[in-house]
Design a protein around this motif. Structure first.
Motif, PDB file in Angstrom:
ATOM      1  N   UNK A   1       6.215   3.143   4.472  1.00  6.65           N
ATOM      2  CA  UNK A   1       7.505   2.545   4.190  1.00  6.65           C
ATOM      3  C   UNK A   1       8.646   3.414   4.683  1.00  6.65           C
ATOM      4  N   UNK A   2       9.788   3.267   4.070  1.00  3.35           N
ATOM      5  CA  UNK A   2      10.977   3.977   4.554  1.00  3.35           C
ATOM      6  C   UNK A   2      11.134   5.362   3.940  1.00  3.35           C
ATOM      7  N   UNK A   3      10.252   5.733   3.004  1.00  4.18           N
ATOM      8  CA  UNK A   3      10.373   7.033   2.353  1.00  4.18           C
ATOM      9  C   UNK A   3      10.080   8.193   3.294  1.00  4.18           C
ATOM     10  N   UNK A   4      10.793   9.287   3.110  1.00  7.19           N
ATOM     11  CA  UNK A   4      10.548  10.556   3.808  1.00  7.19           C
ATOM     12  C   UNK A   4      10.643  10.451   5.327  1.00  7.19           C
ATOM     13  N   UNK A   5      11.488   9.560   5.824  1.00 10.83           N
ATOM     14  CA  UNK A   5      11.751   9.526   7.266  1.00 10.83           C
ATOM     15  C   UNK A   5      12.875  10.490   7.605  1.00 10.83           C
TER      16      UNK A   5
ATOM     17  N   UNK B   1      14.579  16.625   4.204  1.00  9.52           N
ATOM     18  CA  UNK B   1      13.940  17.909   4.519  1.00  9.52           C
ATOM     19  C   UNK B   1      12.488  17.779   4.967  1.00  9.52           C
ATOM     20  N   UNK B   2      11.801  16.728   4.531  1.00 17.68           N
ATOM     21  CA  UNK B   2      10.402  16.546   4.930  1.00 17.68           C
ATOM     22  C   UNK B   2      10.250  15.366   5.873  1.00 17.68           C
ATOM     23  N   UNK B   3      11.315  15.028   6.555  1.00 17.35           N
ATOM     24  CA  UNK B   3      11.324  13.854   7.415  1.00 17.35           C
ATOM     25  C   UNK B   3      10.796  14.103   8.816  1.00 17.35           C
ATOM     26  N   UNK B   4      11.077  13.132   9.680  1.00 22.36           N
ATOM     27  CA  UNK B   4      10.533  13.138  11.034  1.00 22.36           C
ATOM     28  C   UNK B   4      10.980  14.361  11.828  1.00 22.36           C
ATOM     29  N   UNK B   5      12.211  14.824  11.629  1.00 20.20           N
ATOM     30  CA  UNK B   5      12.713  15.996  12.344  1.00 20.20           C
ATOM     31  C   UNK B   5      11.867  17.230  12.006  1.00 20.20           C
TER      32      UNK B   5
ATOM     33  N   UNK C   1      12.686  -3.886   3.169  1.00 19.02           N
ATOM     34  CA  UNK C   1      12.723  -4.104   1.723  1.00 19.02           C
ATOM     35  C   UNK C   1      13.505  -5.362   1.369  1.00 19.02           C
ATOM     36  N   UNK C   2      14.533  -5.636   2.167  1.00 17.44           N
ATOM     37  CA  UNK C   2      15.361  -6.812   1.936  1.00 17.44           C
ATOM     38  C   UNK C   2      15.541  -7.559   3.250  1.00 17.44           C
ATOM     39  N   UNK C   3      15.905  -8.814   3.151  1.00 16.12           N
ATOM     40  CA  UNK C   3      16.139  -9.618   4.340  1.00 16.12           C
ATOM     41  C   UNK C   3      17.265  -9.008   5.173  1.00 16.12           C
ATOM     42  N   UNK C   4      17.015  -8.888   6.454  1.00 19.51           N
ATOM     43  CA  UNK C   4      17.960  -8.338   7.438  1.00 19.51           C
ATOM     44  C   UNK C   4      18.152  -6.819   7.322  1.00 19.51           C
ATOM     45  N   UNK C   5      17.416  -6.176   6.401  1.00 16.67           N
ATOM     46  CA  UNK C   5      17.471  -4.707   6.320  1.00 16.67           C
ATOM     47  C   UNK C   5      16.598  -4.108   7.420  1.00 16.67           C
ATOM     48  N   UNK C   6      16.765  -2.806   7.681  1.00 13.43           N
ATOM     49  CA  UNK C   6      15.988  -2.132   8.724  1.00 13.43           C
ATOM     50  C   UNK C   6      14.538  -1.952   8.292  1.00 13.43           C
TER      51      UNK C   6
ATOM     52  N   UNK D   1      14.551   2.458  11.246  1.00  9.78           N
ATOM     53  CA  UNK D   1      15.159   3.629  10.607  1.00  9.78           C
ATOM     54  C   UNK D   1      14.724   4.915  11.302  1.00  9.78           C
ATOM     55  N   UNK D   2      13.427   5.008  11.605  1.00 14.03           N
ATOM     56  CA  UNK D   2      12.893   6.197  12.279  1.00 14.03           C
ATOM     57  C   UNK D   2      13.573   6.399  13.626  1.00 14.03           C
ATOM     58  N   UNK D   3      13.797   5.307  14.354  1.00 13.27           N
ATOM     59  CA  UNK D   3      14.446   5.394  15.670  1.00 13.27           C
ATOM     60  C   UNK D   3      15.827   6.018  15.558  1.00 13.27           C
TER      61      UNK D   3
END
Length: 330
Positions: free
Chosen positions: A179-183, A186-190, A253-258, A263-265
Motif C-alpha cells: 500500500x501507500x505506507x512507508x514510501x 525515514x524508511x521510505x524509498x529514498x 484508498x479513495x476514488x481519484x486518489x493516488x 505516490x512512489x513516482x
C-alpha cells in the motif's frame, strides 16, 4: 560450514541436534506459517517475518536452547535495558504457548510484514517457481562495533531470493512495500535506494553475501529444508545481484486518489511519470542517485506492482508471478 571462520550458517552437529528436537518436529507441522532464518551459528524462527524465537546450540552438551522476548508471552513491552526482556525458554513451553505467541506477534505486526511472510511462503511452497527465498530480514554482519561504524551501512533487505533453474543462479535482493505506507519518510524509498547503492559501492556482495548465500543454502540442506537445487559453489552464483521493489496492494484508498505506484513516482523522479499527480517536496531519488530505471545508471532496479491484498494474495512466484505491472530497467 567452515569450522575456522563462520560467515553465516550453522555447524553440522547443530543441524543434527535440531532435527532431533521437539521444535524441529513442530516447525515441520507448521511450515505453512513459519520460516527459519540462518544466522551466525544460530537460527531465528520467524512468524509473519517477526523473529519469535532465537534457537542456539551448546556443543558441550549437544543441547538445543531457545531464547524469546518476554513480550510474546505476556504481551508487555520491556526496555532494552530490562533484564527480563529476553530469557531462556524450554522448547516445550514454546509449543504450549504457540497460539499466545502468535497472537502477540499479530498484534504488533504490520500488513507489510504479514504480506512479506505470505509471499515468501507461497513462493517456497510452489515447486514450479523460478525462485527460492533463502532469507528474510537480512542484516549484514560485522566483526565488531568499530568495523560497523567504519562501514557506515545499516541496511536491511526484506527478502533474498535465488533463481532455481539455470546456473549461474541469479540473486534477487528485494524490498517489499504494501500500500501507500512507508514510501516516503525515514524508511521510505529514498532510504532503500541509498542502502542498495552503498551495498553495491562498498562491494559487500562480492566480499560477503556471495559466500553467505552458499553457507545459508548448505545449512538449509543440513536442516532438511527442501531447497530445489544442489548446494552451489561460488562460481555457480552470479557475480552481481539484481534489485527489486515489489509493491502489493497497489490500490487507491479513495476514488481519484493516488495509487502507491503514483505516490512512489513522486519520490523517485524529477518529473511526473507513472501517472504521478504530485512530486515530493523533498529531494528526489533521481536528484541524488540518478534514474534508477535505466541500466546505464550506476544503480538500477526492477519495479513490480500488484493490486492483490493480504487477503487475496495468490502470487506463487515472487519475481515471475502475475504482477499487474512490471517496470524493467532499459
Amino acid at each position: 560450514m567452515d569450522e575456522k571462520k563462520i560467515t553465516r550458517g550453522i555447524y553440522k552437529d547443530f543441524a543434527n541436534a535440531f532435527k532431533q528436537s521437539e521444535l524441529y518436529k513442530f516447525y515441520g507441522e507448521h511450515k505453512d506459517e513459519l520460516f527459519i532464518g540462518v544466522r551466525n551459528n544460530y537460527l531465528n524462527l520467524y512468524y509473519n517475518c517477526d523473529s519469535i524465537a532465537k534457537i542456539d546450540y551448546k556443543k558441550q552438551t549437544n543441547e538445543v536452547t531457545c531464547e524469546i522476548d518476554k513480550y510474546y508471552i505476556d504481551g508487555k513491552h520491556y526496555s532494552k535495558k530490562d533484564k527480563e526482556k529476553r530469557y531462556k525458554i524450554e522448547q516445550s513451553e514454546i509449543l504450549k504457548q504457540y497460539e499466545v505467541i502468535k497472537n502477540h506477534s499479530k498484534s504488533r505486526g504490520t500488513p507489510e510484514k504479514k504480506a512479506q511472510s505470505k509471499l515468501v511462503l507461497l513462493n517456497n511452497g510452489n515447486k514450479e517457481s523460478n525462485w527460492f527465498c533463502i532469507d528474510v530480514e537480512y542484516v549484514k554482519q560485522f566483526n565488531n562495533k568499530n568495523e560497523k561504524e567504519k562501514a557506515d551501512f545499516n541496511g536491511r533487505f526484506d527478502i533474498i531470493a535465488i533463481s532455481t533453474k539455470v546456473k549461474p543462479h541469479r540473486v534477487a535482493l528485494i524490498e517489499l512495500k504494501y500500500g501507500e505506507g512507508a514510501i516516503g519518510g525515514n524508511s521510505g524509498i529514498f532510504k532503500h535506494v541509498d542502502d542498495f547503492t552503498k551495498f553495491c559501492d562498498k562491494g559487500f556482495f562480492e566480499s560477503h553475501l556471495q559466500q553467505e548465500i552458499i553457507e545459508i543454502i548448505k545449512s538449509h540442506k543440513e536442516l532438511g529444508i527442501s531447497v530445489p537445487f544442489e548446494s552451489p559453489e561460488r562460481t555457480d552464483i552470479t557475480t552481481t545481484p539484481e534489485f527489486y521493489f515489489i509493491t502489493l496492494n497497489n490500490n487507491s484508498k479513495k476514488e481519484n486518489a493516488s495509487t502507491p505506484q503514483q505516490t512512489m513516482a513522486g519520490y523517485l523522479f524529477n518529473d511526473k511519470r507513472w501517472g504521478c499527480k504530485q512530486l515530493s517536496r523533498k529531494e528526489s531519488v533521481e536528484s541524488t542517485f540518478g534514474d534508477i530505471t535505466k541500466k546505464d545508471n550506476r544503480f538500477y532496479a526492477t519495479f513490480l506492482f500488484s493490486k492483490e491484498t493480504l487477503e487475496t494474495l495468490r502470487i506463487k512466484d515472487i519475481i515471475d508471478g502475475p504482477y499487474n505491472e512490471r517496470i524493467i530497467p532499459t
